[in-house]
Each structure stands twice: as C-alpha cells, then as structure tokens.
Design an enzyme around this catalytic site. Sequence first.
Site, mmCIF file in Angstrom:
data_model
loop_
_atom_site.group_PDB
_atom_site.id
_atom_site.type_symbol
_atom_site.label_atom_id
_atom_site.label_comp_id
_atom_site.label_asym_id
_atom_site.label_seq_id
_atom_site.Cartn_x
_atom_site.Cartn_y
_atom_site.Cartn_z
ATOM 1 N N LEU A 404 -36.063 99.066 61.497
ATOM 2 C CA LEU A 404 -34.972 99.121 60.541
ATOM 3 C C LEU A 404 -33.901 99.771 60.638
ATOM 4 O O LEU A 404 -34.705 101.308 61.046
ATOM 5 C CB LEU A 404 -35.367 98.648 58.822
ATOM 6 C CG LEU A 404 -36.276 97.211 58.196
ATOM 7 C CD1 LEU A 404 -36.486 97.463 56.746
ATOM 8 C CD2 LEU A 404 -35.111 96.293 59.052
ATOM 9 N N ASP A 405 -33.046 99.286 61.096
ATOM 10 C CA ASP A 405 -31.800 100.778 61.377
ATOM 11 C C ASP A 405 -32.505 101.774 60.405
ATOM 12 O O ASP A 405 -32.429 101.609 58.825
ATOM 13 C CB ASP A 405 -30.723 100.163 61.684
ATOM 14 C CG ASP A 405 -29.691 99.462 62.702
ATOM 15 O OD1 ASP A 405 -30.870 100.245 63.819
ATOM 16 O OD2 ASP A 405 -29.112 98.625 62.928
ATOM 17 N N MET A 406 -31.870 103.237 60.562
ATOM 18 C CA MET A 406 -32.223 103.930 59.664
ATOM 19 C C MET A 406 -31.061 103.725 58.621
ATOM 20 O O MET A 406 -31.730 103.967 57.417
ATOM 21 C CB MET A 406 -31.607 105.158 60.649
ATOM 22 C CG MET A 406 -31.125 106.288 58.986
ATOM 23 S SD MET A 406 -30.916 107.900 59.965
ATOM 24 C CE MET A 406 -28.343 106.743 59.912
#
Length: 557
Positions: A404-406
């Site tokens: 998942l994106d940060m």
Amino acid sequence: MKHFLTFKTNIANETLPEKFTFPFYYEPSSIARIAAKELQEYLISQKDFKHNFGLQKEAEKNTAIGKMFGVLVVENQQKEIGYLAAFSGKLADKSLPEKFVPPVFNMRTTGSFYIKGEQEIDEINRQLWLLKNDEYYCSQKKIIKKETKKSNTQLELQRKKMKLAKIARKKKKKEGEKNLQPKDFNNLLETLKQESYNDQFLYKELQEYYQQKIEDLTSKITSTQLEIERLKKVRKEKSVYLQQTLFSKYAFLNQQKELKSLLDIFNEPTVKPPAGSGECAAPKLLQYAFANNLKPISMAEFWWGKSPNEAVRKHKNFYPACQSRCKPILTHMLKGIKMDANLLVENLKKPVNLEILYEDDAIIVVNKPSEFLTVPGKEIKDAVYTRIKEKYPTATGPLIVHRLDMSTSGILILTKTKEANKILQSQFINRSVKKRYVALLNGTLPKKEGVIELPLRVDLDDRPKQLVDFKYGKEAKTKWKVVQLEKNKTRIHFFPITGRTHQLRVHAAHKLGLNCPIIGDDLYGKKEQRLHLHAEFISFTHPTTHKKVTFTIPAPF
C-alpha cells in the site's frame, strides 16, 4: 531594485517564519500565500505578455499550456519586506516582463553563443532537408526499395523450391534404398548430390545477381548518403558542444556567494543535467536574491492554467520543487540556510501502532496506518516489513505479498512461509484477489460509476510521481462507483484491476480520469491531515486451507 515587489496587502500583523521553507515538501506560510495571491491577481489582469494558459473559453486548445510560477518573500538591506516573482521555463512570446526576475542565464540575448549555435544547427537541418528531399535521391531510394523487396521475394521463393527439392530427394533416396541394386543406388546418390549442388549454386548466383544490382543502384546516391551522414555527425557534435557550453554558463549562487555551474552540481560522469535545469522558478528566485543581497524568508510555487496531458496539475494549487532538476541545484543554493524540517520524514518518525487483524501459521493480516511505510525507505527504517520481521524472526520468504502507498491506510496481507507467499503472489498476478478501496474526493462527479484506463509510468524528473503515458506507460485499470455525496465531496469505491504505483490517486486526479483529486493528496491534489484513501476490503483463497477468506475494516474517515 526593479524586481523587488512591495506588498499591496497590509502585512504589518503578519508573523514572519523563523526558518526558510523546505522546498520539497511544505505548506506555504501565511505571508507566502499573500504574495502568491497578489501575483495571481496580476496574472488575471496583466497586459505585459502573451501566453495561452487555457483559462479563456476562446483559447485555442492545441496551444494552451499552464505554467509554474513562484514567489520568494525577502528582506532587503533596509529591513523592508517584499517579494520576488518568477516563472518556470519560457513564456509563449519569449518575453521577460519586468514583474519577474531574469533567468539565471539568458541564452537568447542578441549575438549570444547559443543563438549562433542554434543558427548553425538550423542551417545543417536545412541542408539535410534539401539532400533528403532531392528529386533524384528520392526516386533512386524508391527504386532501391522496390528492387530490395523484389530480390527478397525471389530469394524466398527459391529457398522454398530448394526445400521441396530436398524433401523429394530424401524420398527418392529412401525408395532407391529399398528397390535398387547397390550399383544403381550409388548412381542415384551421385545424381541427388549433384542436384543439391546445382540448387545451391543457382541460389548463390541469384544472391550475387541481386546484390550487385542493388549495389549498382546504391552507388548512384552514395555521395549524397555520405554527405547526409557527415552532416548528422557534425550536427550531433555541435549539439553536444552547445549543451555542454550552456551547462557551464548556468552558474548558481548561494548565501555565501559560492558559484557553481550545472556541470559542477551534477558532478557525476554518467549523469547529465536534465533538460531545463536552472529554468525552474525556485533557482531563478534564489539567484536574484543572493546576487542582490536579499534575505530569503519564505517561498511558494503554484500552477497557473490548464494541466499538461501527462502530469496532474491543478490551477492555483501549490507544488514542491521537482526532484531531478531542482534538488541538486537547491541543495547547493540553500547551503547554510536554516530550513523547516522535512515534514514528510518527521511524520514518518512519529510512533504508530500496527494492528494485527488476523494471523495463523501461513498468513498475517494487518491494518496499516496512514503515513506508514510498507517497506523500509532510505531514511526511515520503521515499516510494516521491519515490524513483522522483528515479531516473527523465523518466518521464511519475502513476507510482503503486495504493498500500500505510504499515505494509504487499510488491509495489508503478509505471509509467514515462502510457499504461502508464492501461492498468494500468483493470485495477485492472476488478478483473482478482490480488493475494494474507499476514498473521499474533493468535488462531485457527473456519473455514478465507470472504468478508468490510463496507462502509467514514473515521472523520471520528479520521482515518485506518476505520469499518464499512452506510449510508454503500463496498463492501469480501475473500476469505480459512487457511494454518496457529502457536502460537495464524493465518497467513492475503487476496485483496482491492476496495481500500479499511485494508480488510484492519479486516476482520481487526472483530467482524463475523474478530474477530482482525493482529499489530502499531497502529490496530485491539496495537502491535508491525511490522504482520504483506505483499503477496506480484500478477498482471496487461503494458501493452505484453500478456502475463500475475506477481511473488512471500515475507513477511519
């Protein structure tokens, strides 16, 4: 000092920032916002230059392009507070209005080496055009092309005949071996051998005939081709020299009055300064400030006009300085200046709780918080991976199955064994894993559901941002459905078919997507407390029980 602009707004009660803006991740200060607003008011009514920003209904779409502008709040030697203004690149009419600071190096002054070099290259291009479009040269090329095609066809036909003849000879040999006396069979073998030699000889003669014919035709334009190659080589040499000379002319100051050229700043043999280095607003502003003994207080850059086709740019939105062109330059220019902390790194340093939703002998399901890394970064080592690795030191395999994106929160699956990881990875690759994200968009949509297909690739000039690129981008497909409207905001479900970096964020914000950024998107929209994007649902086949499992966790917004 004609480029020192005094505030029209009363700033007597404004508190000046104690430190200078960190240019690569910031929220504009109050006084920088005032300066930006005054510059925007000027842009609305100005008559000093002509540039089609695509904001007028009658503007031609094919020439419309927005532009980055910047403001730098400064203090002069009389302790007066004002600001400087700049634009990135060049205006359409190539003018240099007095409102804006000059470029670091004006390559287009009358009689400059750059103008002269451009003229020389233009002359070479003209000569090349004349040679390539010469009537006799073009006609001969057509004849050569036609004869080459004819020769290839004839040779291919002969190869097929030879292949059939070889098959026939093998058949005769097989039949002769069964039916003929030894003496007659030996005579047959000699005959078949001679036929093979004859076929090969004929093919070789045919090859030589066509080769000589094409060489004779080519010789008639050899001198022209040699001249074309010579001019191309000269053009390349002149272009390289012109670029290198230009790089040496671009020299940047810092507060200590240290001067460094682009070649010194990008001091790596394998790395050339990217095109346009030094032409962005930020270096122009700081160069003028340091050259004129002005103290930088605060800075902000904003986009004005129509978004480009590839990148996501919103009219009036503030944006950080770019990574590839500006970061090396600004690192030199801002040497010794006390700056705000990098809020991105500071946020990642904050202690967070990693909630484990489920675990067994094969898998771990966690609820990843927003602004927390899936895997360790260069500066920040705390991440989902490192936490799980510490908790389960005997776990085998890569642990991470997907990311998942940060800035995205929600469900993340990890594995404890190499075998489980391999099985789950194959499910992601085969797209049998079902995922649903919830997002809150800044605006409303004309439709209730749909599919977005915009291919993506990394922005090489400004990592980690992504660009829409129909030529070199990788397939990216997202289904979406509106859940409800919430005061001019839209709650939406995303169902990603592919899993590209920043896919949902770009598909939401891009003008060819939903043209409606996710709230809190600091890369493609406007920065807020958090990115309102959450992975709330996932369904897959368990790697050991082979049963369908699902996990759901509601969005915290």
